[in-house]
Scaffold this motif. Sequence first.
Motif, PDB file in Angstrom:
ATOM      1  N   ILE A  59     -43.454  12.002 -36.379  1.00  0.00           N
ATOM      2  CA  ILE A  59     -42.016  11.843 -36.605  1.00  0.00           C
ATOM      3  C   ILE A  59     -41.754  10.440 -37.119  1.00  0.00           C
ATOM      4  N   ASN A  60     -41.070  10.338 -38.236  1.00  0.00           N
ATOM      5  CA  ASN A  60     -40.696   9.019 -38.724  1.00  0.00           C
ATOM      6  C   ASN A  60     -39.810   8.340 -37.681  1.00  0.00           C
ATOM      7  N   ALA A  61     -40.174   7.126 -37.316  1.00  0.00           N
ATOM      8  CA  ALA A  61     -39.480   6.413 -36.240  1.00  0.00           C
ATOM      9  C   ALA A  61     -37.988   6.276 -36.546  1.00  0.00           C
ATOM     10  N   LEU A  62     -37.177   6.588 -35.550  1.00  0.00           N
ATOM     11  CA  LEU A  62     -35.732   6.428 -35.683  1.00  0.00           C
ATOM     12  C   LEU A  62     -35.337   5.005 -35.290  1.00  0.00           C
ATOM     13  N   ASP A  63     -34.367   4.479 -35.975  1.00  0.00           N
ATOM     14  CA  ASP A  63     -33.854   3.146 -35.637  1.00  0.00           C
ATOM     15  C   ASP A  63     -33.289   3.185 -34.218  1.00  0.00           C
ATOM     16  N   SER A  64     -33.806   2.321 -33.346  1.00  0.00           N
ATOM     17  CA  SER A  64     -33.366   2.312 -31.953  1.00  0.00           C
ATOM     18  C   SER A  64     -31.880   2.012 -31.819  1.00  0.00           C
ATOM     19  N   ARG A  65     -31.300   1.434 -32.870  1.00  0.00           N
ATOM     20  CA  ARG A  65     -29.869   1.111 -32.827  1.00  0.00           C
ATOM     21  C   ARG A  65     -28.997   2.288 -33.220  1.00  0.00           C
ATOM     22  N   LEU A  66     -29.636   3.382 -33.642  1.00  0.00           N
ATOM     23  CA  LEU A  66     -28.877   4.564 -34.060  1.00  0.00           C
ATOM     24  C   LEU A  66     -28.036   5.091 -32.908  1.00  0.00           C
ATOM     25  N   SER A  67     -26.779   5.358 -33.185  1.00  0.00           N
ATOM     26  CA  SER A  67     -25.871   5.881 -32.161  1.00  0.00           C
ATOM     27  C   SER A  67     -24.880   6.824 -32.823  1.00  0.00           C
ATOM     28  N   MET A  68     -24.880   8.073 -32.367  1.00  0.00           N
ATOM     29  CA  MET A  68     -23.956   9.075 -32.876  1.00  0.00           C
ATOM     30  C   MET A  68     -22.955   9.412 -31.776  1.00  0.00           C
ATOM     31  N   ALA A  69     -21.883  10.085 -32.160  1.00  0.00           N
ATOM     32  CA  ALA A  69     -20.849  10.452 -31.186  1.00  0.00           C
ATOM     33  C   ALA A  69     -21.437  11.334 -30.094  1.00  0.00           C
ATOM     34  N   ASP A  70     -20.843  11.233 -28.909  1.00  0.00           N
ATOM     35  CA  ASP A  70     -21.301  12.025 -27.780  1.00  0.00           C
ATOM     36  C   ASP A  70     -21.193  13.511 -28.099  1.00  0.00           C
ATOM     37  N   CYS A  71     -22.172  14.292 -27.606  1.00  0.00           N
ATOM     38  CA  CYS A  71     -22.182  15.739 -27.844  1.00  0.00           C
ATOM     39  C   CYS A  71     -22.132  16.440 -26.494  1.00  0.00           C
ATOM     40  N   SER A  72     -21.173  17.325 -26.330  1.00  0.00           N
ATOM     41  CA  SER A  72     -21.000  18.015 -25.052  1.00  0.00           C
ATOM     42  C   SER A  72     -21.970  19.166 -24.880  1.00  0.00           C
ATOM     43  N   GLN A  73     -22.675  19.545 -25.968  1.00  0.00           N
ATOM     44  CA  GLN A  73     -23.639  20.634 -25.909  1.00  0.00           C
ATOM     45  C   GLN A  73     -25.009  20.115 -26.320  1.00  0.00           C
ATOM     46  N   ALA A  74     -26.025  20.958 -26.120  1.00  0.00           N
ATOM     47  CA  ALA A  74     -27.377  20.582 -26.537  1.00  0.00           C
ATOM     48  C   ALA A  74     -27.413  20.428 -28.057  1.00  0.00           C
ATOM     49  N   LEU A  75     -28.122  19.425 -28.530  1.00  0.00           N
ATOM     50  CA  LEU A  75     -28.235  19.211 -29.964  1.00  0.00           C
ATOM     51  C   LEU A  75     -28.977  20.372 -30.612  1.00  0.00           C
ATOM     52  N   THR A  76     -28.563  20.727 -31.826  1.00  0.00           N
ATOM     53  CA  THR A  76     -29.260  21.771 -32.575  1.00  0.00           C
ATOM     54  C   THR A  76     -30.253  21.113 -33.521  1.00  0.00           C
ATOM     55  N   VAL A  77     -31.447  21.714 -33.641  1.00  0.00           N
ATOM     56  CA  VAL A  77     -32.485  21.218 -34.541  1.00  0.00           C
ATOM     57  C   VAL A  77     -33.022  22.393 -35.325  1.00  0.00           C
ATOM     58  N   GLU A  78     -33.055  22.281 -36.658  1.00  0.00           N
ATOM     59  CA  GLU A  78     -33.553  23.359 -37.499  1.00  0.00           C
ATOM     60  C   GLU A  78     -34.173  22.790 -38.762  1.00  0.00           C
ATOM     61  N   ARG A  79     -35.072  23.590 -39.357  1.00  0.00           N
ATOM     62  CA  ARG A  79     -35.665  23.166 -40.629  1.00  0.00           C
ATOM     63  C   ARG A  79     -34.620  23.252 -41.726  1.00  0.00           C
ATOM     64  N   HIS A  80     -34.599  22.233 -42.586  1.00  0.00           N
ATOM     65  CA  HIS A  80     -33.594  22.185 -43.635  1.00  0.00           C
ATOM     66  C   HIS A  80     -34.157  22.565 -44.999  1.00  0.00           C
ATOM     67  N   ASP A  81     -35.470  22.826 -45.087  1.00  0.00           N
ATOM     68  CA  ASP A  81     -36.067  23.238 -46.356  1.00  0.00           C
ATOM     69  C   ASP A  81     -37.040  24.383 -46.101  1.00  0.00           C
ATOM     70  N   ASN A  82     -37.734  24.814 -47.155  1.00  0.00           N
ATOM     71  CA  ASN A  82     -38.634  25.952 -47.040  1.00  0.00           C
ATOM     72  C   ASN A  82     -40.064  25.553 -46.708  1.00  0.00           C
ATOM     73  N   ASN A  83     -40.312  24.266 -46.554  1.00  0.00           N
ATOM     74  CA  ASN A  83     -41.664  23.820 -46.243  1.00  0.00           C
ATOM     75  C   ASN A  83     -42.050  24.241 -44.829  1.00  0.00           C
ATOM     76  N   THR A  84     -43.233  24.837 -44.713  1.00  0.00           N
ATOM     77  CA  THR A  84     -43.744  25.231 -43.400  1.00  0.00           C
ATOM     78  C   THR A  84     -44.533  24.096 -42.770  1.00  0.00           C
ATOM     79  N   VAL A  85     -45.373  23.463 -43.581  1.00  0.00           N
ATOM     80  CA  VAL A  85     -46.172  22.322 -43.134  1.00  0.00           C
ATOM     81  C   VAL A  85     -46.045  21.211 -44.168  1.00  0.00           C
TER      82      VAL A  85
END
Length: 237
Positions: A59-85
């Motif tokens: 995983i490309n390292a995320l900036d530790s300073r990154l801060s997004m708005a609070d989420c009341s539900q579990a975050l969703t994660v999905e593939r955004h392209d057709n690449n499998t690997v």
Amino acid sequence: MKTRSILIAISALIALSPAVVQADTSAADISSSIKLFIDDYRSELQQRYPNASRISHQINALDSRLSMADCSQALTVERHDNNTVGRVNLKVGCSQPGRWSLYVPIEIQLFHPVVVAAGPINKDTQFSPQHLDLREVDLGGIRGSYYFRKSDVVGMEASRALKPGVVISSSYLQASLMVERGDAVVLSAESGSLTVKAPAIALSDGRQGQQIQVQNRQSKRVIDARVTGPGAVQASL
């Protein structure tokens, strides 16, 4: 009166406490959600590629300073392209409140045996099992198609010269030559349940499925026909 004022102040603090303790979504929160997704996705890949010897990810390292708005539900994660690997872009998002999303690239390596050239291969060589070998490679690093079984390649011909160890791609293959120019061929024409056959002469070389011109030996008529096998072509009535 003083006691009442203190109680009012405490009540006000309690009422405001949700806003005070509300935390933003941090880089660590996002990384945790991605890790859960990858754990499930690795299981999916292992089922899809049962002969894979190893699956790893980065995983490309995320900036530790990154801060997004609070989420009341579990975050969703999905593939955004057709690449499998290989390089796979993930979309991480929050549906509510204050909908937001961001994209995180990851690298997935999946090592699997694929068909390669066992030695130097000349153009137009018809592949036999001796021409082929299996070698473990990272599928994410292959450009184009590949094969897992030698039997999928045996009988085909090389469309170009190949070096030893080259991964066999569909672009390197062509159907075997079934008909050569000047060959006597059997011309078949079908219409419903009616089949008519006639002797003909091939006017050019032809591979399986290719369309070539042939000349009917009886009528001398030149027509287009599709190669269906060694010495056999088919035309439409």
